[in-house]
Each structure stands twice: as structure tokens, then as C-alpha cells.
Scaffold this motif. Sequence first.
Motif, PDB file in Angstrom:
ATOM      1  N   SER A  16       1.298   4.976  -1.833  1.00  0.00           N
ATOM      2  CA  SER A  16       1.437   6.251  -1.113  1.00  0.00           C
ATOM      3  C   SER A  16       2.591   7.090  -1.658  1.00  0.00           C
ATOM      4  O   SER A  16       2.563   8.307  -1.566  1.00  0.00           O
ATOM      5  CB  SER A  16       1.681   6.003   0.379  1.00  0.00           C
ATOM      6  OG  SER A  16       0.694   5.178   0.925  1.00  0.00           O
ATOM      7  N   LEU A  17       3.600   6.432  -2.216  1.00  0.00           N
ATOM      8  CA  LEU A  17       4.779   7.154  -2.713  1.00  0.00           C
ATOM      9  C   LEU A  17       4.382   8.280  -3.668  1.00  0.00           C
ATOM     10  O   LEU A  17       5.003   9.332  -3.701  1.00  0.00           O
ATOM     11  CB  LEU A  17       5.726   6.204  -3.465  1.00  0.00           C
ATOM     12  CG  LEU A  17       6.686   5.351  -2.661  1.00  0.00           C
ATOM     13  CD1 LEU A  17       7.525   4.513  -3.591  1.00  0.00           C
ATOM     14  CD2 LEU A  17       7.589   6.219  -1.821  1.00  0.00           C
ATOM     15  N   LEU A  19      -2.680  -2.035  -2.919  1.00  0.00           N
ATOM     16  CA  LEU A  19      -2.783  -3.247  -2.118  1.00  0.00           C
ATOM     17  C   LEU A  19      -3.638  -4.292  -2.838  1.00  0.00           C
ATOM     18  O   LEU A  19      -3.223  -5.441  -3.003  1.00  0.00           O
ATOM     19  CB  LEU A  19      -3.381  -2.906  -0.750  1.00  0.00           C
ATOM     20  CG  LEU A  19      -3.525  -4.076   0.219  1.00  0.00           C
ATOM     21  CD1 LEU A  19      -2.174  -4.693   0.509  1.00  0.00           C
ATOM     22  CD2 LEU A  19      -4.172  -3.632   1.518  1.00  0.00           C
ATOM     23  N   PRO A  44      -3.088   4.041  -1.971  1.00  0.00           N
ATOM     24  CA  PRO A  44      -2.616   2.923  -1.144  1.00  0.00           C
ATOM     25  C   PRO A  44      -3.533   1.710  -1.240  1.00  0.00           C
ATOM     26  O   PRO A  44      -3.052   0.585  -1.401  1.00  0.00           O
ATOM     27  CB  PRO A  44      -2.625   3.484   0.278  1.00  0.00           C
ATOM     28  CG  PRO A  44      -2.694   4.947   0.149  1.00  0.00           C
ATOM     29  CD  PRO A  44      -3.287   5.266  -1.173  1.00  0.00           C
ATOM     30  N   LEU A  45      -4.832   1.914  -1.169  1.00  0.00           N
ATOM     31  CA  LEU A  45      -5.779   0.802  -1.244  1.00  0.00           C
ATOM     32  C   LEU A  45      -5.714   0.133  -2.607  1.00  0.00           C
ATOM     33  O   LEU A  45      -5.687  -1.101  -2.709  1.00  0.00           O
ATOM     34  CB  LEU A  45      -7.201   1.315  -0.970  1.00  0.00           C
ATOM     35  CG  LEU A  45      -8.300   0.273  -1.096  1.00  0.00           C
ATOM     36  CD1 LEU A  45      -8.115  -0.831  -0.065  1.00  0.00           C
ATOM     37  CD2 LEU A  45      -9.672   0.902  -0.950  1.00  0.00           C
ATOM     38  N   SER A  50       0.836  -1.199   0.000  1.00  0.00           N
ATOM     39  CA  SER A  50       0.000   0.000   0.000  1.00  0.00           C
ATOM     40  C   SER A  50       0.871   1.250   0.000  1.00  0.00           C
ATOM     41  O   SER A  50       0.553   2.243  -0.641  1.00  0.00           O
ATOM     42  CB  SER A  50      -0.958  -0.012   1.184  1.00  0.00           C
ATOM     43  OG  SER A  50      -0.255  -0.057   2.386  1.00  0.00           O
ATOM     44  N   SER A  51       2.014   1.179   0.676  1.00  0.00           N
ATOM     45  CA  SER A  51       2.884   2.355   0.706  1.00  0.00           C
ATOM     46  C   SER A  51       3.515   2.650  -0.652  1.00  0.00           C
ATOM     47  O   SER A  51       3.863   3.791  -0.944  1.00  0.00           O
ATOM     48  CB  SER A  51       3.990   2.185   1.740  1.00  0.00           C
ATOM     49  OG  SER A  51       3.445   2.253   3.024  1.00  0.00           O
ATOM     50  N   GLY A  97      -6.515   9.824  -3.327  1.00  0.00           N
ATOM     51  CA  GLY A  97      -6.219   9.387  -1.966  1.00  0.00           C
ATOM     52  C   GLY A  97      -6.340   7.890  -1.789  1.00  0.00           C
ATOM     53  O   GLY A  97      -5.897   7.325  -0.796  1.00  0.00           O
ATOM     54  N   PHE A  98      -6.937   7.222  -2.779  1.00  0.00           N
ATOM     55  CA  PHE A  98      -7.117   5.772  -2.693  1.00  0.00           C
ATOM     56  C   PHE A  98      -5.907   4.996  -3.221  1.00  0.00           C
ATOM     57  O   PHE A  98      -5.947   3.771  -3.274  1.00  0.00           O
ATOM     58  CB  PHE A  98      -8.372   5.338  -3.454  1.00  0.00           C
ATOM     59  CG  PHE A  98      -9.641   5.699  -2.741  1.00  0.00           C
ATOM     60  CD1 PHE A  98     -10.077   4.964  -1.657  1.00  0.00           C
ATOM     61  CD2 PHE A  98     -10.389   6.796  -3.140  1.00  0.00           C
ATOM     62  CE1 PHE A  98     -11.240   5.303  -0.985  1.00  0.00           C
ATOM     63  CE2 PHE A  98     -11.551   7.140  -2.470  1.00  0.00           C
ATOM     64  CZ  PHE A  98     -11.976   6.394  -1.394  1.00  0.00           C
TER      65      PHE A  98
END
Lengths: 445, 308
Positions: A227-228, A250, A246-247, A223-224, A243-244
Motif C-alpha cells: 500500500s505504501l 501479501l 497490497p494483495l 500488505s501495507s 490497486g492490487f
Amino acid sequence: MGHSEEYKKLEGKIFTKSFFILLSVVLLGFYFVGVRYVKGIGAVSNMSDGYPWGIWITYDVATGTAIACGGYAVAILVYIRNRMQYHPMIRSAILTSMFGYGLAGFSVMVDLGRPWNAYNFFIPSKWQANSAMFEVALCVMAYSTVLILEFLPAILTSIEKSKWDRMNAIRNWLHPKIAPDKKTMEDKLEMVRLGAAWLNPRLNKVLIFFIVLGITLPTMHQSSLGSLLLIASTKLHPLWHTGFLPLLFLLNCVFIGYSIAILESIISSYSFKRPFEIEELSGLAGLIPFVTVIWLTVVIGDLAHRNQISAALKGDFYSGWFMTEFLLVACGSLILFVKKARKSARWLFISASMIVLGGALYRFNVYLIGFNPGQGWKYFPSFAEVMITVGIVALEILGYKVFVALFPVLPNMDLHGAHKKKGHAKKHKGSEADKTLPAGEAHAH
Amino acid sequence: MKKTSRRDFLKLAGATGAGLLACGAGNALANEGLQVNNDELGMLYDATKCVGCKACMSACKRVNSDYGSLSYEKAKFDEDGLWDAPSDLSGSTRTLIKLFKESEKRWSYVKYSCMHCQKPSCVSVCPVSAMTKEKVSGIVDYNKNTCIGCRYCQIACPYNIPKFQWEKAVPQIVKCDLCKATNLREKGITACAETCPAGAIKFGKRKDLLEEAHQRLKDAPDKYVAHVYGEHEGGGTNHLYLASMPFNKLGLPEIKPEAPAEFSEKIQHTIYKGFIAPVALYSTLCFIAVKNMKKHQGHDDDHQKGGK
């Protein structure tokens, strides 16, 4: 875990023709790695201040680790969802994960401009917990270690049972003057063997806690990896910047993980001329659509929420890549809804390839294709850059081929056959043309 | 079996998803809010005063070349290596004057260098704290002895400012540090501001510069675009701009008032707050896995007994 008879070494030679072809590709790649360290990254790559991350990060790290998520996905299935019938697949999945992550780590060291400072990751005063990369780096390092631990039983079992034929052969090949004394060598090897025999059951007792760690860590760093790119709000195209991230990353690694486990099994069965593990595969394949449907729903829901649906359908460069990625995953999943397709090695192969391609393209879109640092910047990988990546992939395949021959990794099909009706398994072993095994009952477990 | 597996699976996916959805939505719970510190040091560049002499560029290289390991860039036509002719910021150029020409009569110079953000993206993403923001002066500084060369700062910076020395075997990131270790320490002013013959670069505290900028806008509203670039962009920058042309035409990107780092850190912090979520995940998974293992071992024993 007492499953050691589940696995078997692959019989056959290691030094085949394909071994040397792969080796030459690896060597070419490593030549360019050498050039990079002498002349700087600019000498081998087309990366620039606008595109500071090229295919090394995009493919080797961001996409490669997702493709290496087979171990993660199968471990969830076996240990968390309690589907022990998939246990025979786990070693080869973990082995590919081990090579995937290990070599992702290697290519990071090629990509880093100042790798000699990398020790700062272990100095708490330098830690920067705001950075998604800090999280990724620590998790990936930890996970690689866990993967080695998870694979260790295969090596230990092999050492335990070893008669040291190769070692003796090497000793005999050496000149008598430099060769070690036969008795001393045998004593020492016996010590190693006893050590392995001592360690193996002890490791097996605590192994489950490492396996669970091996499920937690990828959940975190995959997930990160999404985020990167959260920070690049002005550079990443709105089709992908959300904003999704990371999800989405994953979920993406989970469905890539299951698909790659299928592909890997089909390809290795085919090239090592072993029967296809259709039953396990079709069960795995049944899971994929559930993950992809969630993923696709989040993608569409998020686009609708941010009023970007029109951008997706615009028909320009970005929407084209978006649609390709989306349709590959969607169509691949659609095939898997058909029960008949799930029982056919050919259709499994096609749909799993589409899903892996689509899922990988998603990561390329986020890291490279949808990334626009401003006018005037262009990036297309250079020959040397590609060759380094290809060399690393070749090394992964090479390592896999050598490891399955040295250690018990692949499922023991004799044992499998015994579980089923004996006649069936035998009959189908011989016939290569028939790619589909009959749909048998689920395993006895 | 099919039904149960489906349900179990959705449960698992749902639990993971729900946890992340909460963070993905980026609700305002974790918003610490950005405090703008107007006592930090900065510069005001007035494009209408700039004459494009590039004295600031050569002053920057003269003063910082040793410290920042900047080299002079040779122009392609210049075989003897007489001319320093950079076309953009790079691993050897920390500041640069460019000319934007819309027509024969409408043109403007523009100066590029680090914007010294109030909430810098590069500092937020650096995994080893090689990029730092000084508490008092607000200078965004770089430490090559810590840097691992991952170039995440370049990805993160909305202004494309940090540059990398691509051609060197021992490379580093290059960006303006307000002459922190050189001219600022010796003379209390940056080399470019000290050198500028046209008074286009003013050095000082952010609050004084903002006041000055708004005064100039008030005094000559026809001369300027009515906006101080950097006052609110990306949470505010300490390098401020005045110009007679729209700033996006001068290569300064349009950026929302929220700092990009605020957005990403909010999500990252929600996921990893106190490390509760990962620990909870690990313990839950351990519980399930150990239970499954036990169940399975029981099964195995039954099998063996039955077999014998």
C-alpha cells in the motif's frame, strides 16, 4: 507445548574463522553508520530528493522483512493448517524472522532523518491512520515484540538447564579483586534459573495467542508495505502501480517465506554438516506453487485488465526487469511441480533460490527500479550505503550462528531419527556426498 | 492427505484473497468525495508576465531563512561565496524561477514551489502528522518538531516539492508554507507576491484567482494555453498557473483530476475500516489454532499411553 526435546543446541565453537570475517564486515558497516550520524545522510548515500528511499528501505525493510517471513509462513503451516510435523523447523524460522525484523527496525533508525522524533508513533494525537506507513510501523514494532516472545521459550529452557559454565569462566578470568563473590553469584544465578523455570510453563500456556498474533500482524503489514506505493501513481511505472499492490505483496511474502525456510534449512544443514530435512522440505516445496500460481494469475489478470500486457512485452528497460522477475518466479515454481525435484536437495535449493530472487526483485521493482520521479533523477547506491546494508545482513548471520550455539533452536536430529527407521538416519548422517535422504513416510503425527 | 491439504490451502488463500480483492478493485463504496474549498489562500503565477528577475527567490530566503533554516547555495564557480545560485528546489530553496527555452524566440519562465493541494498527498502519507493542512487558510504546513524524517512525503508528492536537507546531521523537510509564520502574518501577503515587480504573482483566495485566470484567458486567448494548471490537477491545487507553453514542457507533470491520495486512502480504508478485518482475522485464526493444538495434544497423549 512440551516440545522442548524437539530442539538441540548446535555443538561446536562459536569463535570460528567465519565469525571474525562476519564481525569485520559488521564493524565496517557500523563505521559508516557512525559517519551518517555525524555528517548527515547525504554524506554516505546517493539518495536524493528524487529518490528519497534507497536500498535501506528497499532492501532492509521492504525486501528484508519478506525474506524474514519464514517464521510467518511456517507458523501458518504448523498452527493454522495443523501440520505439526513441521514443528521442528519453527524455532530456526522464528529466529531468522526475529533477526530480520529487528535489524529492519535498526536500519529504519539509520534511514530516518529525525529519529529522535520517532516517539510520536506512541502519541495518539499524532497518529495519522491514513498513512500506510503508520500502519507498517506499528505492526512491525508489535511483530518484533511478538517474535521475541515466541523465541523466549528457547532462551528460558536454556537458562533452566544452564550450569553457568561460561559465567564461572568469566568470573575466574576476572582479577580476584573485582570478581564477585562466588557464593553470592551462585545464589543470584540460581534465582535467575528458578525465575526462568517459573516463567517458562506459564508462557507456554498463553504462547499460542502470541503465535496467532504473529500470524495476524505480518498479514497486515506485509500488505501495507504494498500500500505504501499506492500513492505514487505518477511515479511508479504502470507495470507495477495497481490497486492490487497490497494483495500482491501479501502473496509475495508467503511464497518468499516458504522458499526461504527451505533455503535456510538446506544452507544450515550443509554448513553445520547436519543431514538434510528432505521430507519436511519437500512438503513445504509442494505448497509454494499454489501461492505463486495465485500471485502470477493476479499479476497477469491485472495487467490484462489495465491493458498493460503490451508494456510487459515491449522489450524496453522496464519490461526487461518485469520479465526477469516474472520468469524467475514462474520457472522456479515449475520445477517444484516435479515430484522428483522436490525430493532432491539440489533442485530444492535451485528452485527456492529462483523464487526468492524473483520475489525480492518484484519488491525492488516496485520500490526502486520501476520508480521514476521525473527526468534528471538517477539513483544507484553508494559504496557506504551498500556496506551499511551488507553489515546489517552480516550481523543477522552472525547473530543466527551465535544463537543456534547458545540456545536449542535447530531440530534435534537424534529424536527425528528415532521417529524414522533408526538405521537410515544413522547411515546418512555420515555420508556427506549423498545429498538426498530417501523419501520416507510422513511423520507419525 | 495431499488432497485435503490442497483444498484447505486454497480455502485459506481464497478467503484472504477474496477479502483483499474486494478492496483491490477499489470500488466506489468508500468514496467520500473531495470537496474543493475555494476560500483557501493561494497564488496565481502568470508565466507570460514573469521577467525572470528572481526577486521572489531572494525575498523568500530573506524572509524565511531563520524560520525555515534555509541557507544560501553557493555556485560551483564562485569561490568567494558571493552568488546564490540554486539549480533546483532543495533543502535551502523553497521557490525557484527556471527558464525553459524551446528556441531563440520561444521561451518561458516558470516558478516552482509547493502547490498547496486541496487534497495533499504529503499530508495523507505522513505517519506522525508533521505535514498538516490548515482548515481555514488551506496552507500545507510542516512541523519539524514532529517530523521523523522518513521522507514518505517526498515519495508521495507528484510535483516533487518537499525537499530534504541531505547534508545536515539534524536535517528537516523544506517546502513553501505561504510565509505562514513570517510575511503572511506580518503583512498579509507572501514575500514572493509582495516583491514581484512584474505582477506575475497574484496572492489571494482561490476563487478570486480562478476568476482572474479565466478572465485573462478570455481577454487574450492567443497569448495563453487554454488551461489553468492546478484547477483540476490532482484534485485541484491552490497554486495556479497560466502559461504560453504546454505545461508538461515547463516541468509541471500531467496529473489526472483524481487526487492520488483519494485512490490510496480508499484502499487503505476499505482494508482497515473500523479495524473489523484485522480483529476478525485474529479471532478466526485463534479459533483454528487452539482447536489444532487441542487435537494435537490429544494425539500426543495417545502416543505416550501406547508407548507405555
